[in-house]
Design an enzyme around this catalytic site. Sequence first.
Site, mmCIF file in Angstrom:
data_model
loop_
_atom_site.group_PDB
_atom_site.id
_atom_site.type_symbol
_atom_site.label_atom_id
_atom_site.label_comp_id
_atom_site.label_asym_id
_atom_site.label_seq_id
_atom_site.Cartn_x
_atom_site.Cartn_y
_atom_site.Cartn_z
ATOM 1 N N ASP A 63 0.821 -1.215 0.000
ATOM 2 C CA ASP A 63 0.000 0.000 0.000
ATOM 3 C C ASP A 63 0.853 1.262 0.000
ATOM 4 O O ASP A 63 0.625 2.194 0.783
ATOM 5 C CB ASP A 63 -0.969 0.014 1.182
ATOM 6 N N HIS A 66 -2.537 4.787 -2.342
ATOM 7 C CA HIS A 66 -3.889 4.558 -1.836
ATOM 8 C C HIS A 66 -4.796 3.976 -2.910
ATOM 9 O O HIS A 66 -5.809 3.350 -2.593
ATOM 10 C CB HIS A 66 -4.487 5.868 -1.316
ATOM 11 N N ASN A 131 -3.460 -4.303 -0.843
ATOM 12 C CA ASN A 131 -4.781 -4.399 -1.459
ATOM 13 C C ASN A 131 -5.173 -3.118 -2.178
ATOM 14 O O ASN A 131 -5.951 -3.150 -3.138
ATOM 15 C CB ASN A 131 -5.833 -4.741 -0.397
ATOM 16 N N HIS A 132 -4.619 -1.974 -1.772
ATOM 17 C CA HIS A 132 -4.979 -0.716 -2.424
ATOM 18 C C HIS A 132 -4.242 -0.521 -3.742
ATOM 19 O O HIS A 132 -4.821 0.008 -4.697
ATOM 20 C CB HIS A 132 -4.697 0.466 -1.489
ATOM 21 N N ASP A 133 -2.978 -0.897 -3.813
ATOM 22 C CA ASP A 133 -2.235 -0.743 -5.071
ATOM 23 C C ASP A 133 -2.038 -2.087 -5.762
ATOM 24 O O ASP A 133 -1.095 -2.281 -6.520
ATOM 25 C CB ASP A 133 -0.891 -0.054 -4.846
#
Length: 659
Positions: A63, A66, A131-133
């Site tokens: 991450d 964002h 999980n965000h990137d």
Amino acid sequence: MGDEGETSTRPKICMKILIATDCHLGYEIKTKRAQDNDSFITFEEILELAVKHDVDFVLLGGDLFHDAKPSQKVILECVRLLKKYCLGNREVRLNFGTDPELVFAHCEKKMINYEDHDMNISMPVMTIHGNHDNPSFESTGTLDILQASGLINYFGKWNNLKQINITPLLFEKDGVNIAIYGLGYLGEQRLTRLIKAGQVNFQRPQNGQSYFNILVIHQNRARHSENNYVCDDSFPSWFHFILWGHEHQCLIQPEKITLPDDESYYICQPGSSVATSLCEGEAVQKHVGLLKINSEQQFSLKKLRLKTVRPFYMATLTVSELIQKGYCEGVTEEAVLKYVDDYIENTAIPEAEKQLTGHPQQPTLPLIRLKINTSETWHTFDTMMITNKYRERVANPNDIILFRKEKKYTSVKNESERQNDLGDLLDDEGDDQDHRMNVQGTIKRLFGAQKYAMNILSLAGLNEALGRCVDTNDDNAFNDIVQHQVSKQVEHLMTIDDVFTNDDTKKVVLKHQRQKTENNEEEELREANNYLNNKDQREILRKIVVEAPVNQDDDDDDDVEMIVTTKTRGRGRGARGTSKPRGTSRGRGRASAAKNALNITTTASTPSKSPPPSTTRAKPATKVSLFGNTTTSQSQSLFKTASQAKNRNITYVDSSDDD
């Protein structure tokens, strides 16, 4: 132990690594709070600490960004900071011992960046994705671009999710050997299933006993909901140190985990460097770690406080307790409002100001969150006065107050009733991330049950769309995946040539869908990901979608069903020619046959000329309902692919009978 305490042994000759996770660059761009450039300010402080302590490299636990597809402004600022602190003439004294073709197989540039003679790397940065990137399977993400540019070393990305073989990054310096294993974010349920099946393999070097083994992962560690976390003791006992990303609460003090075989390893959870949600876990003091490892496989960790983090104060107030203790001057809405206002003025803001460090780059406007538990309607009040009063004094004036209803149960529900109660299943007592995980688990648990089983849509696809909607702000994910899955089901029905009854059709559809979703969940998830990653395919399906006209007649309550017939010769269920049910040309408020996209009739071929009029009315086509008693609006939302249907000799007719 102070803010910069040190644990374990103190090696003399050592390798030094700065560890951090969850920088969430660009978070403040999409928030309505006045958080300015918080993520970049703190990320720059992290890089400054790495230079100050003369580390061998920086190790990030996911991450970094964002969003999976951040704006060009965010990428540009990240590149600027990496070039400022990671390029230079300082010699990198690390010997890299792994075949780069193995660990960087997914990358355009298959080499460790400090060995690139075209780059002057003075401080390498190693990172996995979170999980965000997360680029999602074979897709190209922002981390791939930074890897190709030579500014970072991106590892831990896997294209084959049925068998994961992890090759470590091997480094040697002055007799100190370390092996770093990277495992980028995977769905917790999938990862747990792969681990239990023995399909996650960690490749060890020939002289593996001489290496200090580090695992870098980005998963749920806390039990947010059932089956949505990874157990602390899930990994081999020969690991020495696990850098755990994804959890935002700073628990950087290494925790010793005792395994079933009486062996142990340490888990370090640095937490996020910027508050992305107003919850208890984000309100604790934030740190990064200086990890030192010697040749005897001993380590020490010195926690370094981040001094540019925006002050954040959070508290929980229960109105009934305040009244009982006499803190409120009366039992009115105005009395509660007065107490809350006084609490913000004389407690919350002064406590937040104590977190100011004097760093010139630290933002001074604090984040304030009061969670107020209420049990009566008059316990709540209009928050506009609070918003207006503190607009210039806090960074989040619009969401200082969060009301929560105190739960009072009059009877104990049994487990089956609780599982069918969405209010209980979707209980949101945590932060946004907790609620998202709870919702995903609830979707699978509720609609996977026999009572609410879905026959057409895929649970794996819907949960993937939910994840993209929350994590990557893909607002069209739900609509696109539903259109795609319905289109696939229609195509499946078009391959069936026989004439069948209503029950027969349901059996065919149910059998096809259940086999696909239950036995091939991995393939279904991969197929959903491939479709959602294909922008061109999604645009094509959107363009061919035709909005069906909505019947404006309030008196017409007829259920709309899907008609599937096959043209046959001679006697039988199907009449000669194209069957035309009654009511296609008569009846008040009926939609025209050419535009109604709710019902379809299939024919073996389309005649070049219209057949002569018949004096005998054709036998009505067999009606088949795929979705039970669906309403008109529900059917319209499911079937809009008129153009696609026309290519398969499908005509649209009105299925309503005469009154």
